[in-house]
Every structure is written in C-alpha cells, then in structure tokens.
Design a protein around this motif. Structure first.
Motif, PDB file in Angstrom:
ATOM      1  N   THR A 263       0.785  -1.162  -0.121  1.00 61.37           N
ATOM      2  CA  THR A 263       0.079   0.089   0.006  1.00 61.37           C
ATOM      3  C   THR A 263       0.736   1.232  -0.026  1.00 61.37           C
ATOM      4  OG1 THR A 263      -1.641   1.395   1.166  1.00 61.37           O
ATOM      5  CG2 THR A 263      -0.180  -0.023   2.737  1.00 61.37           C
TER       6      THR A 263
ATOM      7  N   GLU B  21      -2.294   3.654   6.315  1.00 58.77           N
ATOM      8  CA  GLU B  21      -2.279   2.084   6.458  1.00 58.77           C
ATOM      9  C   GLU B  21      -0.712   1.584   6.752  1.00 58.77           C
ATOM     10  OE1 GLU B  21      -4.003   0.697   2.977  1.00 58.77           O
ATOM     11  OE2 GLU B  21      -5.917   1.203   3.523  1.00 58.77           O
TER      12      GLU B  21
ATOM     13  N   LYS C 167       0.042   2.171  10.250  1.00 58.83           N
ATOM     14  CA  LYS C 167      -0.938   1.053  11.145  1.00 58.83           C
ATOM     15  C   LYS C 167      -0.105  -0.209  11.138  1.00 58.83           C
ATOM     16  CE  LYS C 167      -5.044  -1.763  10.877  1.00 58.83           C
ATOM     17  NZ  LYS C 167      -6.238  -1.991  10.281  1.00 58.83           N
ATOM     18  N   TYR C 168       0.204  -0.916   9.804  1.00 64.56           N
ATOM     19  CA  TYR C 168       0.858  -1.989   9.737  1.00 64.56           C
ATOM     20  C   TYR C 168       2.237  -2.353  10.114  1.00 64.56           C
ATOM     21  CZ  TYR C 168      -3.143  -2.854   6.754  1.00 64.56           C
ATOM     22  OH  TYR C 168      -4.382  -3.162   6.261  1.00 64.56           O
TER      23      TYR C 168
END
Length: 394
Positions: A222, A227, A230-231
């Motif tokens: 991504t 995102e 977050k990951y």
C-alpha cells in the motif's frame, strides 16, 4: 680455460630473460594497444556504460540513493577484468578517481567518449606490484595506493552478459562499495555482532516471524500512509514481542542494519533507473515474491533451507524496512549511521522510538488481536513444518 655455464644457470637465466621480456612487452602493449573506448570489446564497453549510469544517478539523485554526503562517483575505484567469478587470471585493471595514478609509467590514460561523462580513466598494467594483493581469489576488497585504502572490484563476462540475481555488475558494485566507503566506521557487524546463540527452533518463533512477514507485505503493498503506519506499528509490536521471548534474537537487527542498507541501495538504484530488481527478486515476471510467498515456499520445502530465515532473509527485511520508512517520510538514514564515537540505531530501534513502543505496550491482548487479524493458527502450522525440516536436516 673458462668454465661453461651449468645447465641450471642457463635455464634460470632464460626464465629471467623471458620474464623480463613478458613484463616489458605488457607494459608497452598497455601503453599503445586499444587505448580508445571504441576499440574495447563488448564486455568492457558495457561495463563503462553501466558505471556511467551509476555515476549519473549519484550526481543527480544522491539524496534518493542515500544522502548528498555519500557520492560513489567521487570515490576512487579499481576495476579489474578477470575471466570468471573470483578470478585470479586477469587481463588488466582500470583506475577511476585514483589520485596520482597518472604519474605511474604502468598506467595509460584511456580516451573515453564525452557522452559517458566519466572522470579520467587509466588502464594499469597487470604487472603493477601495488596491486599484487588483488590477485587473491576474491571479487572485491581494498588495496593501498599512495597511502589511501581504495576499493577494488573484479568483473568478468558473465557478470555483464548473463548475471545471476544480485551479482550483475551494477548491483554487486553498489552493494560492496557501500560496505567499503559508507559503512567503514559502522560497528554493527564487529566481533560477534551478528552471531545468534541458541537459535530458537520452535514453531512459535517461526509463526511470529511469519506474522511479521504478513505485516511487512501489507506495508509494501500500500501507498496509503495511514495504512503503512498502522501495519508498521503492528510489525514493530510483534518484533518486540518476539525479542521479549528470545532476547538473543535482537542481533538479527544488526544484519538488517549492515546488509539491509547495502541492499537498499541496490533497490533504490533499480527503481530510479527503471530496473526490475526489488525486494526478494526473481528473474521471471512479476520479478519478485512476497515475504509470505517466500515463507510458505520454505515451510513447504519448495525453496531455500530454513536456515535462510536466520540471516539471509535479513538482507530483505532490512532493505524493505528502509523502503517502507521512506513511504511515511521517516528520516531514518541519519539515525542508522553508526561510527566509532556514536552508536547508530537499527531500523527496529528507530521504529520503536518512532511509535513510542515500550515494554508495557507489548501485551498479550495486543498481540492476540494482531494474531486474530492475520490467521495466526495457519502460521503455527507452517512454523511446525519449518521445525520438522530443521530437525530432519540435522
């Protein structure tokens, strides 16, 4: 009556004369034979084309490759033409950016096209004794010339015409020269800096590693910054949890720092020049595998030995972490630079600090939530397969 010279003396004298003639003829040939780029064979021509491209990128995109202080195009390099990998038999050597080499009677300036925009290039006779250490069966190293430690690199036809992954002229040169010039004062790999004592061969360690791979894949796939954050935070939490269980594993991060950054340079260069080399590269389309694909291949006995996960994989995780941190504009390169009077921080340490993760944040509840989101039970099954493979190989 004069004594006739003995046969031994005649043989020795003949050998000396032949040796002197060989050396003299080589020196003369080096001065007059094929002194223009246009006269080179295809291997040498292509090597200089690739070198020109490397120098162009460092000149124009140094900040993207590493930073504007690291300029490989300004560093001295000796390029040695051999016949094969780690070749001892060599034809000649080229000196680029080597100060004082023009004064040597064993060197000849080569006429290079202006279009290549290269510094002055000198060809050095194979009998230059200052390069005697480079005759060792190695692909690269350093040699002392005029009191300066200079990187030398051997190239051969296969490296130019049909190279193995990561061992093409450009990638291999970028990687090893980064170790030599940029990392000369880095201390991550000094002593036993990469040695893992009592490596935990159990399914939970491998399953947690698989969980890290899943999260790293998500970061790679991504471009949405939120995102990615977050990951990447989840990845850092899982990594911290794994190290809490097995503290000896933290030295993995030294390999990620020292080797991952050198591989990062390869991938950044490839991206800047429209190449196909990327994390976990392969020769066929789509030219890479994901971390989870690699993990499953290993668990299913279809690819590398499980030992690949212990060190070699850290080249890939280390480089991937650098690429992912670039996505969210973390200024990590300055922090990772290690020297004798300043301890650098590994990618993992930089991320722990960035996300402000402490031991109290690494709770079973948080880990269980990440596990549930990523099918951890399946990872445990794969982890057991890896354990079985390791035990069967021992």
């Amino acid at each position: 009556m004069k004594k006739k010279p003995s046969k031994a003396l005649i043989i020795i004298s003949t050998i000396i004369v032949l040796l002197v003639l060989t050396i003299l003829s080589n020196i003369v040939l080096n001065k007059v034979y094929k002194t223009k780029y246009e006269e080179f064979d295809s291997v040498d021509k292509e090597m200089f084309v690739q070198l020109s491209s490397i120098y162009k990128q460092f000149n124009e995109n140094g900040e993207k490759l590493w930073n504007n202080k690291y300029k490989l195009n300004k560093e001295p390099i000796i390029l040695i033409r051999t016949n094969k990998d780690k070749g001892i038999i060599r034809k000649y050597a080229y000196a680029v950016n080597v100060k004082g080499i023009e004064k040597s009677f064993l060197a000849r300036k080569i006429n290079m096209p202006k279009s290549l925009n290269l510094p002055e290039v000198y060809r050095i006779s194979k009998f230059d004794i200052s390069l005697i250490s480079t005759w060792a069966p190695s692909n690269f190293g350093t040699v002392d010339i005029n009191g300066k430690s200079i990187f030398y690199f051997k190239y051969h036809p296969k490296m130019i015409e049909n190279p193995e992954l990561y061992f093409d002229f450009t990638s291999f040169l970028l990687h090893e020269s980064f170790h030599t010039y940029k990392q000369k004062d880095w201390t991550y790999d000094k002593g036993d800096g990469e040695y893992i004592e009592n490596y935990p061969v159990n399914k939970e360690n491998y399953a947690l590693m698989g969980l890290e791979f899943k999260l790293l894949d998500k970061c790679m796939e991504t471009n949405n910054k939120e995102e990615v954050k977050k990951y990447l935070k989840q990845w850092t939490t899982v990594r911290a949890y794994r190290y809490k269980k097995w503290p000896q594993l933290v030295v993995e991060t030294n390999t990620e720092a020292i080797e991952g950054t050198a591989r990062y340079i390869e991938y950044k260069y490839s991206d800047l020049t429209g190449g196909k080399l990327t994390v976990l590269a392969k020769k066929e389309s789509p030219y890479y595998v994901t971390f989870m694909q690699a993990y499953d291949y290993i668990a299913n006995g279809q690819a590398e030995s499980p030992s690949y996960l212990e060190r070699s994989m850290k080249y890939e995780t280390g480089s991937a972490l650098g690429l992912v941190m670039d996505k969210i504009d973390i200024n990590w390169k300055k922090g990772i630079e290690d020297r004798k009077d300043k301890n650098g921080e590994t990618q993992y340490k930089i991320l722990k600090k960035y996300f402000n993760i402490s031991d109290k944040d690494i709770t079973e509840d948080k880990i269980n939530q990440i596990k549930e989101e990523n099918d951890y039970n399946e990872l445990l099954k794969q982890g057991q397969k890896i354990v079985d493979l390791v035990n069967n190989n021992n």
